[in-house]
Write an enzyme that holds these catalytic residues in place. Structure first.
Site, mmCIF file in Angstrom:
data_model
loop_
_atom_site.group_PDB
_atom_site.id
_atom_site.type_symbol
_atom_site.label_atom_id
_atom_site.label_comp_id
_atom_site.label_asym_id
_atom_site.label_seq_id
_atom_site.Cartn_x
_atom_site.Cartn_y
_atom_site.Cartn_z
ATOM 1 C CG ASP A 77 -2.049 -0.976 1.145
ATOM 2 O OD1 ASP A 77 -2.111 -1.725 0.146
ATOM 3 O OD2 ASP A 77 -2.871 -1.002 2.075
ATOM 4 C CG HIS A 227 2.091 0.428 4.635
ATOM 5 N ND1 HIS A 227 1.657 -0.555 5.516
ATOM 6 C CD2 HIS A 227 1.001 1.165 4.323
ATOM 7 C CE1 HIS A 227 0.359 -0.403 5.731
ATOM 8 N NE2 HIS A 227 -0.066 0.629 5.022
#
Length: 261
Positions: A77, A227
């Site tokens: 993400d 992430h």
């Protein structure tokens, strides 16, 4: 008298059984509104998610792949660029590992070259919405759709290709209506079965802390959420993938994840 009692008991037992069946059916179908969470029963075992696989499947949503295959699905993400993505892409290329990057609107606007590299190197770019809102709180279907459509339009402007329809709710916050709307727009929703606190750039985990979370809890069919904003992830990914490969795992695509369902 005796027969009537037996008949009454039989009727009562039948009603209890019916109630149990209804309760089980409801528990299978239940998709509560909230943030996606996991419950691990032990190292190496797939966790239970906030909603069961069967309930998610009817909305083309998944959090876990085939538990009989030593295959991992890598997802990242990104709400912004923090200087780690180049290293992450280098590590993925070294290991010939496909991944999916779920991007928001400002990332696409500010980092077109990185987006183009992701696509050029065979990765999927997924939809993380334009503004990273809590999508479960958007009542207007048109406003919900616009969050996804604006990302898809910007992606096509950058790459010249239509966006593959994979969606991850921001912060993992979802509702059954959220999933229903995403499916109606042609999207498949991707949750995860393994993650760790890598998103806080003011308190990045050490290499040892990252491995302590990511190595013991890896499992067959794992959908891994990392992430790409994480400096730690940029530094450890090459070694992390090497360790997972040494444990017998291979890396799959989201297309393969949904084919396995």
């Amino acid at each position: 008298m005796k027969n009537s009692v037996l008949r009454a008991l039989g009727w009562g037992a039948a009603m209890c059984m019916l109630a149990l069946v209804i309760l089980c059916a409801r528990s299978i179908a239940a998709i509560p509104t909230g943030a996606w969470g996991l419950h691990f029963s032990g190292d190496g075992a797939a966790p239970a998610g906030s909603a069961p696989k069967q309930a998610l499947a009817k909305y083309d949503a998944v959090y876990l792949g085939d538990e009989n295959q030593k295959r991992i699905y890598l997802t990242f993400d990104a709400g912004y660029e923090n200087g780690a993505t180049e290293k992450i892409l280098d590590a993925l290329a070294k290991h010939h590992a496909p991944a999916a990057f779920f991007l928001v609107g400002n990332y696409l606007e500010q980092n077109p070259a990185l987006v183009q590299r992701m696509v050029r190197e065979g990765h999927i770019v997924g939809n993380h919405t334009w503004h990273h809102y809590d999508m479960s709180g958007i009542a207007d279907p048109a406003a919900f759709a616009k969050e996804l459509e604006d990302v898809a339009a910007k992606y096509e402007e950058i790459t010249g290709e239509p966006m593959q329809k994979y969606y991850r709710p921001p912060r993992g916050i979802y509702s059954e209506e959220n999933l229903r709307r995403a499916k109606a727009l042609g999207y498949r929703t991707v949750f995860w079965s393994l993650a760790y606190v890598d998103w806080n750039n003011d308190a990045q985990p050490t290499r040892e802390e990252a491995f302590a979370k990511l190595l013991p809890r890896i499992h067959n069919g794992a959908v891994v959420l990392l992430h790409s904003t994480s400096k730690t992830n940029g530094e450890i990914l090459d070694e992390l993938l090497t360790k997972w490969e040494a444990a017998g795992y291979e890396f799959g695509t989201l297309d393969e994840l949904f084919e396995a369902e």
